[in-house]
Enzyme design. Structure first.
Site, PDB file in Angstrom:
ATOM      1  N   ASP A  68       0.822  -1.210   0.000  1.00 57.33           N
ATOM      2  CA  ASP A  68       0.000   0.000   0.000  1.00 57.33           C
ATOM      3  C   ASP A  68       0.858   1.263   0.000  1.00 57.33           C
ATOM      4  OD1 ASP A  68      -2.437  -1.161  -0.020  1.00 57.33           O
ATOM      5  OD2 ASP A  68      -2.821  -0.967   2.126  1.00 57.33           O
ATOM      6  N   LYS A  90      -2.777   4.431  -4.546  1.00 54.75           N
ATOM      7  CA  LYS A  90      -3.047   5.504  -5.485  1.00 54.75           C
ATOM      8  C   LYS A  90      -1.727   5.933  -6.124  1.00 54.75           C
ATOM      9  CE  LYS A  90      -5.855   9.604  -5.435  1.00 54.75           C
ATOM     10  NZ  LYS A  90      -6.978  10.184  -4.759  1.00 54.75           N
ATOM     11  N   MET A 205      -7.474   9.066   9.727  1.00 55.53           N
ATOM     12  CA  MET A 205      -8.075   9.658   8.520  1.00 55.53           C
ATOM     13  C   MET A 205      -9.037  10.789   8.876  1.00 55.53           C
ATOM     14  SD  MET A 205      -8.805   6.091   6.485  1.00 55.53           S
ATOM     15  CE  MET A 205      -9.219   5.107   7.913  1.00 55.53           C
TER      16      MET A 205
HETATM   17  N1  SAH Z   1      -3.776   0.054   9.193  1.00 57.68           N
HETATM   18  C1  SAH Z   1      -3.227   1.356   9.514  1.00 57.68           C
HETATM   19  C2  SAH Z   1      -4.233   2.465   9.312  1.00 57.68           C
HETATM   20  C3  SAH Z   1      -4.676   2.617   7.875  1.00 57.68           C
HETATM   21  S1  SAH Z   1      -5.789   3.927   7.669  1.00 57.68           S
HETATM   22  C4  SAH Z   1      -2.705   1.334  10.956  1.00 57.68           C
HETATM   23  O1  SAH Z   1      -2.983   0.390  11.693  1.00 57.68           O
HETATM   24  O2  SAH Z   1      -2.002   2.265  11.346  1.00 57.68           O
HETATM   25  C5  SAH Z   1      -4.720   5.220   7.214  1.00 57.68           C
HETATM   26  C6  SAH Z   1      -4.587   6.216   8.349  1.00 57.68           C
HETATM   27  O3  SAH Z   1      -3.692   5.731   9.325  1.00 57.68           O
HETATM   28  C7  SAH Z   1      -4.039   7.562   7.942  1.00 57.68           C
HETATM   29  O4  SAH Z   1      -5.002   8.383   7.352  1.00 57.68           O
HETATM   30  C8  SAH Z   1      -3.575   8.078   9.274  1.00 57.68           C
HETATM   31  O5  SAH Z   1      -4.672   8.528  10.042  1.00 57.68           O
HETATM   32  C9  SAH Z   1      -3.044   6.822   9.933  1.00 57.68           C
HETATM   33  N2  SAH Z   1      -1.590   6.663   9.742  1.00 57.68           N
HETATM   34  C10 SAH Z   1      -0.959   5.634   9.159  1.00 57.68           C
HETATM   35  N3  SAH Z   1       0.375   5.795   9.212  1.00 57.68           N
HETATM   36  C11 SAH Z   1       0.590   6.960   9.866  1.00 57.68           C
HETATM   37  C12 SAH Z   1       1.747   7.694  10.256  1.00 57.68           C
HETATM   38  N4  SAH Z   1       2.985   7.257  10.007  1.00 57.68           N
HETATM   39  N5  SAH Z   1       1.579   8.851  10.909  1.00 57.68           N
HETATM   40  C13 SAH Z   1       0.360   9.322  11.205  1.00 57.68           C
HETATM   41  N6  SAH Z   1      -0.775   8.688  10.861  1.00 57.68           N
HETATM   42  C14 SAH Z   1      -0.657   7.521  10.206  1.00 57.68           C
END
Ligand code: SAH
Length: 289
Positions: A68, A90, A205
């Protein structure tokens, strides 16, 4: 599979395998990554040091990685040489592939006898559509394994010096998404219940709709002066942490346009940051964590 990795989320990264050997792991009793299997693996929030040993093992054993946009290219360097990297996010302004297309691709690769590593940011089952993908695999009778990862809503807070729980501030925490499947603010959330159920709300998000969400939380009974912390690019060298309050959150986002991905923390857990922020610029020199 050559040259230097690129930081761009728009392009599939060009990857040079780290190929460091990790000799002390050789011969350990890791589960065998069988041909025709799919492993759904969480890579953690970004810093390569936050991936698990099972994630590393999978990267060294798989034939193809389907990854991803949120997977840090520096993590992809840890794949065995010769592994095929397929981007499933994307790209270059084109729309995201449909979720169903990704699931079908995983099924197709597994049926071709590949060992398929489906690599996701954070934890695959936390707002990561790992549920949907493993459901599709189960229905297609493709064997799979789930490898959890450190989710941004916990690991990201740690990198900002914010404990997810602390006996002096909160005995519970809510994980909330600021988007539903259509990209809008989620409609089927009981905002009053969310506003009052837990002292700390961790939102994924949520930057785009933060003004509306903050409004809904305040209407649901949340204090307007509750601290709001926005953690962008958590655990990465360009991590950025910004603070506001619930009543100012919408205007703050419009004015400051916080970088994404970002985690938003509502509640007094953020008060600890003043004392516990350990991730100083000096520490950011370290590429692994
Ligand atoms: N499965 C992922 C979340 C996916 S949804 C997890 O467990 O972390 C995607 C969202 O995750 C982003 O919009 C943001 O809110 C958060 N996110 C993922 N990586 C991040 C990072 N390094 N810093 C801040 N937010 C992050």
């Amino acid at each position: 599979m050559s040259r230097e990795p690129t930081k761009s989320a728009q392009q599939p990264p060009v990857v040079k395998s780290a190929n460091l050997g990790f000799a002390r792991l050789d011969g350990e009793a890791f589960p065998i990554f069988e041909a025709g299997w799919v492993w759904l693996v969480g890579a953690g929030p970004g810093a390569p040091g936050l991936m698990s040993l099972l994630c590393y093992h999978a990267m060294q054993s798989c034939d193809v990685v389907v990854y991803d946009a949120l997977v840090n290219p520096d993590i992809l360097r840890w794949v065995r040489q010769g592994v095929i990297l397929e981007y499933a996010g994307k790209r270059g302004g084109k729309p995201s592939p449909f979720q169903q297309d990704i699931s079908l691709r995983l099924i197709e690769l597994a049926r071709a006898g590949k060992r398929v590593l489906r690599l996701k940011g954070g934890d695959p089952f936390m707002f990561g559509r790992g549920g949907e993908e493993s459901q599709a695999l189960a229905m297609a009778k493709i064997p799979f394994r789930i490898v959890p990862g450190i989710t941004a809503g916990v690991g990201g807070l740690a990198y900002a010096g914010i404990p997810s729980t602390h006996r002096d501030t909160n005995h519970s925490v809510i994980f909330l998404t600021g988007h539903d499947a259509t990209g809008k603010m989620p409609a089927n959330v009981n905002w009053q219940a969310v506003a009052t159920a837990s002292p700390v709300i961790v939102m994924y998000m949520a930057v785009k709709h933060l003004g509306e969400i903050a409004q809904a939380l305040m209407e649901g009974g949340r204090a307007p002066k509750d601290p709001v912390t926005i953690i962008s690019n958590a655990s990465l060298p360009h991590q950025q942490v910004q603070a506001t309050t619930l009543d100012q959150a919408g205007a703050f986002v419009t004015k400051n346009d916080p970088p994404t991905p970002a985690i938003v923390v509502v509640g007094h857990a953020s008060d600890w940051r003043e004392m516990l922020d350990w991730y100083t610029p000096a520490l950011r020199e370290n590429a692994i964590g």
